[in-house]
Design an enzyme around this catalytic site. Sequence first.
Site, PDB file in Angstrom:
ATOM      1  N   LYS A   1      10.959 -18.658  -3.468  1.00  0.00           N
ATOM      2  CA  LYS A   1      12.147 -18.366  -4.289  1.00  0.00           C
ATOM      3  C   LYS A   1      13.242 -19.419  -4.097  1.00  0.00           C
ATOM      4  O   LYS A   1      13.788 -19.937  -5.058  1.00  0.00           O
ATOM      5  CB  LYS A   1      12.719 -16.987  -3.938  1.00  0.00           C
ATOM      6  CG  LYS A   1      11.780 -15.824  -4.194  1.00  0.00           C
ATOM      7  CD  LYS A   1      12.471 -14.497  -3.986  1.00  0.00           C
ATOM      8  CE  LYS A   1      12.791 -14.179  -2.547  1.00  0.00           C
ATOM      9  NZ  LYS A   1      11.621 -13.925  -1.702  1.00  0.00           N
TER      10      LYS A   1
ATOM     11  N   ARG B   1      17.149  -6.551  -4.775  1.00  0.00           N
ATOM     12  CA  ARG B   1      16.067  -6.290  -3.829  1.00  0.00           C
ATOM     13  C   ARG B   1      15.551  -4.864  -3.956  1.00  0.00           C
ATOM     14  O   ARG B   1      14.585  -4.500  -3.334  1.00  0.00           O
ATOM     15  CB  ARG B   1      16.654  -6.490  -2.462  1.00  0.00           C
ATOM     16  CG  ARG B   1      15.934  -7.191  -1.351  1.00  0.00           C
ATOM     17  CD  ARG B   1      15.159  -8.385  -1.613  1.00  0.00           C
ATOM     18  NE  ARG B   1      14.717  -8.952  -0.353  1.00  0.00           N
ATOM     19  CZ  ARG B   1      15.160 -10.097   0.144  1.00  0.00           C
ATOM     20  NH1 ARG B   1      16.027 -10.814  -0.529  1.00  0.00           N
ATOM     21  NH2 ARG B   1      14.710 -10.520   1.290  1.00  0.00           N
TER      22      ARG B   1
ATOM     23  N   ARG C   1       7.742 -22.241   8.166  1.00  0.00           N
ATOM     24  CA  ARG C   1       9.043 -22.460   7.513  1.00  0.00           C
ATOM     25  C   ARG C   1      10.114 -22.769   8.556  1.00  0.00           C
ATOM     26  O   ARG C   1      10.209 -22.122   9.590  1.00  0.00           O
ATOM     27  CB  ARG C   1       9.430 -21.203   6.737  1.00  0.00           C
ATOM     28  CG  ARG C   1      10.827 -21.265   6.168  1.00  0.00           C
ATOM     29  CD  ARG C   1      11.030 -20.387   4.978  1.00  0.00           C
ATOM     30  NE  ARG C   1      10.957 -18.957   5.243  1.00  0.00           N
ATOM     31  CZ  ARG C   1      11.041 -18.040   4.296  1.00  0.00           C
ATOM     32  NH1 ARG C   1      11.193 -18.405   3.037  1.00  0.00           N
ATOM     33  NH2 ARG C   1      10.952 -16.755   4.590  1.00  0.00           N
TER      34      ARG C   1
ATOM     35  N   ARG D   1      13.429 -19.088  11.592  1.00  0.00           N
ATOM     36  CA  ARG D   1      14.173 -17.832  11.467  1.00  0.00           C
ATOM     37  C   ARG D   1      13.556 -16.730  12.321  1.00  0.00           C
ATOM     38  O   ARG D   1      12.353 -16.531  12.310  1.00  0.00           O
ATOM     39  CB  ARG D   1      14.178 -17.383  10.001  1.00  0.00           C
ATOM     40  CG  ARG D   1      15.176 -18.105   9.165  1.00  0.00           C
ATOM     41  CD  ARG D   1      14.947 -17.862   7.691  1.00  0.00           C
ATOM     42  NE  ARG D   1      14.803 -16.453   7.342  1.00  0.00           N
ATOM     43  CZ  ARG D   1      14.603 -16.040   6.093  1.00  0.00           C
ATOM     44  NH1 ARG D   1      14.526 -16.906   5.104  1.00  0.00           N
ATOM     45  NH2 ARG D   1      14.488 -14.755   5.826  1.00  0.00           N
TER      46      ARG D   1
ATOM     47  N   ARG E   1       9.202  -6.801   7.042  1.00  0.00           N
ATOM     48  CA  ARG E   1       9.766  -7.262   5.763  1.00  0.00           C
ATOM     49  C   ARG E   1       8.770  -7.096   4.619  1.00  0.00           C
ATOM     50  O   ARG E   1       9.156  -6.813   3.490  1.00  0.00           O
ATOM     51  CB  ARG E   1      10.211  -8.731   5.890  1.00  0.00           C
ATOM     52  CG  ARG E   1      11.500  -8.861   6.699  1.00  0.00           C
ATOM     53  CD  ARG E   1      11.809 -10.288   7.058  1.00  0.00           C
ATOM     54  NE  ARG E   1      12.054 -11.113   5.898  1.00  0.00           N
ATOM     55  CZ  ARG E   1      11.809 -12.421   5.850  1.00  0.00           C
ATOM     56  NH1 ARG E   1      11.301 -13.032   6.904  1.00  0.00           N
ATOM     57  NH2 ARG E   1      12.075 -13.101   4.767  1.00  0.00           N
TER      58      ARG E   1
HETATM   59  P1  AMP Z   1      15.747 -13.565   2.484  1.00  0.00           P
HETATM   60  O1  AMP Z   1      16.227 -14.870   3.020  1.00  0.00           O
HETATM   61  O2  AMP Z   1      16.015 -13.402   1.016  1.00  0.00           O
HETATM   62  O3  AMP Z   1      14.333 -13.271   2.852  1.00  0.00           O
HETATM   63  O4  AMP Z   1      16.636 -12.439   3.187  1.00  0.00           O
HETATM   64  C1  AMP Z   1      16.671 -12.282   4.592  1.00  0.00           C
HETATM   65  C2  AMP Z   1      17.227 -10.914   4.940  1.00  0.00           C
HETATM   66  O5  AMP Z   1      18.556 -10.783   4.424  1.00  0.00           O
HETATM   67  C3  AMP Z   1      16.465  -9.734   4.356  1.00  0.00           C
HETATM   68  O6  AMP Z   1      15.358  -9.364   5.139  1.00  0.00           O
HETATM   69  C4  AMP Z   1      17.550  -8.662   4.337  1.00  0.00           C
HETATM   70  O7  AMP Z   1      17.773  -8.135   5.627  1.00  0.00           O
HETATM   71  C5  AMP Z   1      18.797  -9.463   3.939  1.00  0.00           C
HETATM   72  N1  AMP Z   1      18.969  -9.520   2.469  1.00  0.00           N
HETATM   73  C6  AMP Z   1      18.911 -10.609   1.685  1.00  0.00           C
HETATM   74  N2  AMP Z   1      19.135 -10.299   0.407  1.00  0.00           N
HETATM   75  C7  AMP Z   1      19.333  -8.962   0.373  1.00  0.00           C
HETATM   76  C8  AMP Z   1      19.602  -8.028  -0.655  1.00  0.00           C
HETATM   77  N3  AMP Z   1      19.700  -8.393  -1.946  1.00  0.00           N
HETATM   78  N4  AMP Z   1      19.742  -6.724  -0.301  1.00  0.00           N
HETATM   79  C9  AMP Z   1      19.661  -6.315   0.966  1.00  0.00           C
HETATM   80  N5  AMP Z   1      19.394  -7.137   1.995  1.00  0.00           N
HETATM   81  C10 AMP Z   1      19.241  -8.460   1.703  1.00  0.00           C
END
Ligand code: AMP
Length: 209
Positions: A13, A88, A122, A155, A166
């Site tokens: 993404k 999400r 990553r 991360r 996740r």
């Molecule tokens: P990502 O980098 O998009 O995988 O996001 C990492 C973490 O940030 C996720 O596992 C959630 O804990 C939080 N997060 C990111 N975007 C959202 C969202 N739209 N709603 C809720 N939590 C989010």
Amino acid sequence: MKIIILGIPGSGKDTQGELLAKKYKIPLISTGDILRHAMAVHSPIGKKVAAYIKKGILVPDKLIDRIVKARLKHKDCKKGFILGGFPRDIAQAKELQIITAIDSVIYLTIPKKEVIKRVSNRRVCIKCGKEYNLISSPPKKPGICNKCKEKLIHREDDKKTTIKRRLEVYKKQTKPLIRYYSKKSILKKIDGNRPINKIFNNICKILEK
Ligand code: AMP
């Protein structure tokens, strides 16, 4: 161009979002990046979300809705924007619908076994959020961001136990969005298991149709 990029963790993404942002000169709004930055600078929001992110669960809708709403009001979003990692869940999608209409939802698909391979390789720059893959797109200098010369990290939530959680969260809370947006006839399914430039060209073609 008001675009959402949807997909399982590790589906690309942010990588595709960055390329699209550059080409169409619209901002990429990655909620994961915004939250990680807030954590890195120990802001009040960063302190609030840290525990959720570490556990691999979603932060509360109300908080993330507020962040996105404020970000979309910026001048740079007038021509359009790319949302990566938001919405999400269905509640966030409904909230977004109140704020603005969306033109296209790009749904990136990759096989599940590819996810683990990708997230274990990553690395991300904690300062600018740029992502690298140690195999397919490594940094020029090991461990250092090409762009801002800061250190790259693996991360915490990309590590084994948290990524498992996740993926469960994705299946339960995020996957229903595929049906939600396909019913609105704006979902475009793209094979994300190809070289980055092939996927990118495919997305551009679809957006420019
Ligand atoms: P990502 O980098 O998009 O995988 O996001 C990492 C973490 O940030 C996720 O596992 C959630 O804990 C939080 N997060 C990111 N975007 C959202 C969202 N739209 N709603 C809720 N939590 C989010």
